[in-house]
Design a protein around this motif. Structure first.
Motif, PDB file in Angstrom:
ATOM      1  N   TYR A   1       8.697  12.457   5.690  1.00  0.00           N
ATOM      2  CA  TYR A   1      10.066  12.571   5.846  1.00  0.00           C
ATOM      3  C   TYR A   1      10.762  12.004   7.047  1.00  0.00           C
ATOM      4  O   TYR A   1      10.374  12.703   8.177  1.00  0.00           O
ATOM      5  CB  TYR A   1      10.476  13.878   5.423  1.00  0.00           C
ATOM      6  N   ILE A   2      11.143  10.902   7.092  1.00  0.00           N
ATOM      7  CA  ILE A   2      11.743  10.411   8.159  1.00  0.00           C
ATOM      8  C   ILE A   2      13.107  10.281   8.185  1.00  0.00           C
ATOM      9  O   ILE A   2      13.624   9.408   7.193  1.00  0.00           O
ATOM     10  CB  ILE A   2      11.067   8.925   8.599  1.00  0.00           C
ATOM     11  N   HIS A   3      13.921  10.956   9.261  1.00  0.00           N
ATOM     12  CA  HIS A   3      15.507  11.159   8.942  1.00  0.00           C
ATOM     13  C   HIS A   3      16.121  10.134   9.717  1.00  0.00           C
ATOM     14  O   HIS A   3      15.679   9.543  10.850  1.00  0.00           O
ATOM     15  CB  HIS A   3      15.602  12.502   9.745  1.00  0.00           C
ATOM     16  N   TRP A   4      16.777   9.503   9.305  1.00  0.00           N
ATOM     17  CA  TRP A   4      17.902   8.565   9.937  1.00  0.00           C
ATOM     18  C   TRP A   4      18.994   9.294  10.365  1.00  0.00           C
ATOM     19  O   TRP A   4      19.832   9.938   9.665  1.00  0.00           O
ATOM     20  CB  TRP A   4      18.344   7.490   8.884  1.00  0.00           C
TER      21      TRP A   4
ATOM     22  N   ILE B   1       4.263   7.312  -1.301  1.00  0.00           N
ATOM     23  CA  ILE B   1       5.652   7.138  -0.859  1.00  0.00           C
ATOM     24  C   ILE B   1       6.007   7.820   0.283  1.00  0.00           C
ATOM     25  O   ILE B   1       5.455   8.970   0.538  1.00  0.00           O
ATOM     26  CB  ILE B   1       6.677   7.776  -1.959  1.00  0.00           C
ATOM     27  N   TYR B   2       6.688   7.071   1.180  1.00  0.00           N
ATOM     28  CA  TYR B   2       7.321   7.807   2.336  1.00  0.00           C
ATOM     29  C   TYR B   2       8.615   7.768   2.314  1.00  0.00           C
ATOM     30  O   TYR B   2       9.337   6.745   1.946  1.00  0.00           O
ATOM     31  CB  TYR B   2       6.796   6.759   3.663  1.00  0.00           C
ATOM     32  N   VAL B   3       9.326   8.776   2.529  1.00  0.00           N
ATOM     33  CA  VAL B   3      10.687   8.667   2.990  1.00  0.00           C
ATOM     34  C   VAL B   3      10.784   8.001   4.217  1.00  0.00           C
ATOM     35  O   VAL B   3      10.703   8.532   5.382  1.00  0.00           O
ATOM     36  CB  VAL B   3      11.475  10.071   2.754  1.00  0.00           C
ATOM     37  N   THR B   4      11.455   6.965   4.430  1.00  0.00           N
ATOM     38  CA  THR B   4      11.618   6.235   5.806  1.00  0.00           C
ATOM     39  C   THR B   4      12.934   6.276   6.057  1.00  0.00           C
ATOM     40  O   THR B   4      13.187   5.731   7.300  1.00  0.00           O
ATOM     41  CB  THR B   4      10.998   4.765   5.366  1.00  0.00           C
TER      42      THR B   4
ATOM     43  N   ASP C   1       0.783  -1.111  -0.053  1.00  0.00           N
ATOM     44  CA  ASP C   1      -0.009   0.072  -0.036  1.00  0.00           C
ATOM     45  C   ASP C   1       0.846   1.134   0.031  1.00  0.00           C
ATOM     46  O   ASP C   1       0.458   2.570   0.062  1.00  0.00           O
ATOM     47  CB  ASP C   1      -0.859   0.178   1.158  1.00  0.00           C
ATOM     48  N   MET C   2       2.208   1.058   0.134  1.00  0.00           N
ATOM     49  CA  MET C   2       3.086   2.245   0.323  1.00  0.00           C
ATOM     50  C   MET C   2       4.397   1.537  -0.227  1.00  0.00           C
ATOM     51  O   MET C   2       4.639   0.566  -0.150  1.00  0.00           O
ATOM     52  CB  MET C   2       3.265   2.973   1.584  1.00  0.00           C
ATOM     53  N   VAL C   3       5.480   2.632  -0.426  1.00  0.00           N
ATOM     54  CA  VAL C   3       6.884   2.261  -0.749  1.00  0.00           C
ATOM     55  C   VAL C   3       7.442   3.143   0.188  1.00  0.00           C
ATOM     56  O   VAL C   3       7.514   4.313   0.177  1.00  0.00           O
ATOM     57  CB  VAL C   3       7.171   2.635  -2.192  1.00  0.00           C
ATOM     58  N   GLY C   4       8.549   2.496   1.035  1.00  0.00           N
ATOM     59  CA  GLY C   4       9.555   3.118   1.661  1.00  0.00           C
ATOM     60  C   GLY C   4      10.750   3.717   1.044  1.00  0.00           C
ATOM     61  O   GLY C   4      11.334   2.633   0.767  1.00  0.00           O
ATOM     62  N   VAL C   5      11.107   4.818   0.774  1.00  0.00           N
ATOM     63  CA  VAL C   5      12.222   5.214   0.114  1.00  0.00           C
ATOM     64  C   VAL C   5      13.445   5.586   0.979  1.00  0.00           C
ATOM     65  O   VAL C   5      13.064   6.127   1.983  1.00  0.00           O
ATOM     66  CB  VAL C   5      11.919   6.201  -0.875  1.00  0.00           C
ATOM     67  N   GLN C   6      14.395   4.671   0.873  1.00  0.00           N
ATOM     68  CA  GLN C   6      15.709   5.077   1.817  1.00  0.00           C
ATOM     69  C   GLN C   6      16.885   5.472   0.852  1.00  0.00           C
ATOM     70  O   GLN C   6      17.259   4.526   0.115  1.00  0.00           O
ATOM     71  CB  GLN C   6      15.776   3.948   2.487  1.00  0.00           C
TER      72      GLN C   6
END
Ligand code: BGC
Length: 430
Positions: free
Chosen positions: A380-383, A341-344, A288-293
């Motif tokens: 936008y989720i920062h590592w 898209i979620y930036v994971t 249902d989504m894609v996490g882009v890393q």
């Protein structure tokens, strides 16, 4: 993760192209802003994990032991409160399967209760939990039984996903089955990684002998060609299990490691082949989504990444400094799928927090350009929240918005924490 030094190459400079003023859209209501962490890298003492066993085998790929890591297992409530205090509205975390099921079929109710409390704490502080069921590590018994190199690995993983969802699915905002199941395929494009990959069979044999487990297969050291189709099937069945156990409520997907791949000498053949190996198969799986890393860009020749041109700014991980790579990757993924898209993950290993602030500024601007152009980007989720244990690189590379004292575990926020927090609160890049 293991060492992407060799993946990092610089291509055509995007910076010039990006310098012109561009329209920004305010992120849509509900856009997720936050930070990420992975259980094994921060909790400490994950002794039932395959990684713990591999760290302690000689010769090892892991010269610095994870040990207590950041002692998050004992400090998680304060860490979550701290993340919320910066102004974020989400928190990405992973659940350590080896804590839930330290021996096959032996379920730890205490561990289930622990992770439920972690998610409740996130909710209490206004952080929507983005939960990863598997961030590289598996229980030691699972790896000893052949991991995802055998179809027999699918059922235990699906059962674990079902169990976790029944116990805490009501608290999750987004769920991802695997973190970067494409990492081995991506790494195989680095010419040096190909050389070091030749050492992997010997390492696997050493582990198998040391642990008396001839079928040992830990996902991060296994052959992607054999493992990938099995992990895709495991993901598909886990997807169904999580959807069913959550009454269809939770969006479920995977996160993928993706570099901004740029053609070397204008020849797109390598870029397209690499994409067909690291992205396409995973988009054919349900989601249902894609996490882009994304961390960097690569200059891709016909069958491997090319070296960085002299003068390229290189970060602690050996990656080219390329904050604009994120926008390029989001745009590329959006041409391949209609899924949100979620930036994971996105971040930089550096001791220089001013470089991190500059990186965040340019990377987030790229995300907002995508939003302005109507792409369905939802977070936008920062590592990472904390400086942590960076796999084979130990505690060297610093990815955190918060530093951790290695003796006392005291947390000290860096300026980048309030910088990203302000973006989260205002929806604008200063
Ligand atoms: C992984 C993280 C890792 C980060 C930085 C990502 O690929 O998911 O576990 O710490 O890269 O190297």
């Amino acid at each position: 993760m293991i060492d992407r030094r060799t993946l990092i190459t610089t291509g055509a400079a995007l910076a010039g192209a990006m310098a012109a003023p561009r329209a920004f859209a305010a992120p849509p209501k509900g856009f997720l802003w936050g930070t990420a962490g992975a259980a094994y890298q921060i909790e400490g003492g994950n002794v039932a994990s395959d990684l713990w066993a591999m760290e302690h085998v000689k010769p090892t790929l892991f010269p610095t032991l994870s040990g207590d890591a950041d002692d998050v297992y004992n400090r998680v409530d304060a860490d979550i409160a701290m993340a919320a205090s910066f102004g974020f509205n989400t928190h990405r975390l992973s659940i350590e399967w080896s804590r839930i099921e330290p021996e096959r079929g032996q379920i730890s109710l205490a561990a289930l209760a622990y992770y439920r409390r972690v998610l409740e704490t996130c909710r209490k502080h206004g952080l929507a939990p983005v939960v990863t069921y598997n961030h590289y590590t598996t229980p030691r018994w699972f790896a000893a039984g052949g991991g995802f190199m055998t179809q027999d690995g699918i059922a235990p993983f699906v059962a674990y996903c079902d169990l976790v969802t029944r116990h805490m699915g009501d608290l999750m905002a987004v769920a991802t089955t695997f973190n970067e199941p494409n990492i081995n395929a991506l790494l195989s494009w680095g010419p040096d990684m190909r050389r070091s990959a030749q050492g992997l069979p010997a390492f696997r044999q050493a582990i198998a002998a040391a642990l008396g487990a001839p079928n040992w297969a830990s996902p991060i050291t296994s052959d992607p060609h054999v493992q990938q189709p099995i992990m895709i099937e495991a993901h598909a069945r886990a997807y169904d299990a999580i959807k069913t156990a959550s009454g269809g409520r939770i969006p479920v997907g995977i996160t993928l490691a993706l570099n901004d791949d740029q053609p070397f000498n204008g020849d797109m053949s390598g870029v397209l082949r690499k994409r067909s190996e690291v992205l396409t198969p995973w988009l054919s799986a349900p989601g249902d989504m894609v996490g882009v890393q994304n961390y960097t860009r690569s200059l891709v020749g016909p069958d491997s990444n090319m070296p960085d041109p002299p003068g390229t700014e290189i970060t602690q991980m050996g990656y080219a400094y390329a904050p604009e790579a994120l926008e390029a990757v989001i745009r590329m993924v959006a041409t391949q799928t209609k899924r949100p898209i979620y930036v994971t993950e996105n971040g930089i290993g550096t001791e220089d927090d001013a470089r991190r602030v500059a990186f965040i500024q340019r990377a987030v601007q790229g995300v907002l350009h995508c939003v302005a152009d109507g792409l369905d980007v939802r977070g936008y989720i920062h590592w990472s929240l904390l400086d942590n244990w960076e796999w084979t690189q130990g505690f060297g590379p610093k990815f955190g918005l918060v530093s951790v004292d290695r003796q006392t575990f005291a947390r000290t926020p860096k300026p980048s924490a309030s910088y990203l927090g302000k973006i989260a609160k205002t929806g604008r890049v200063a």
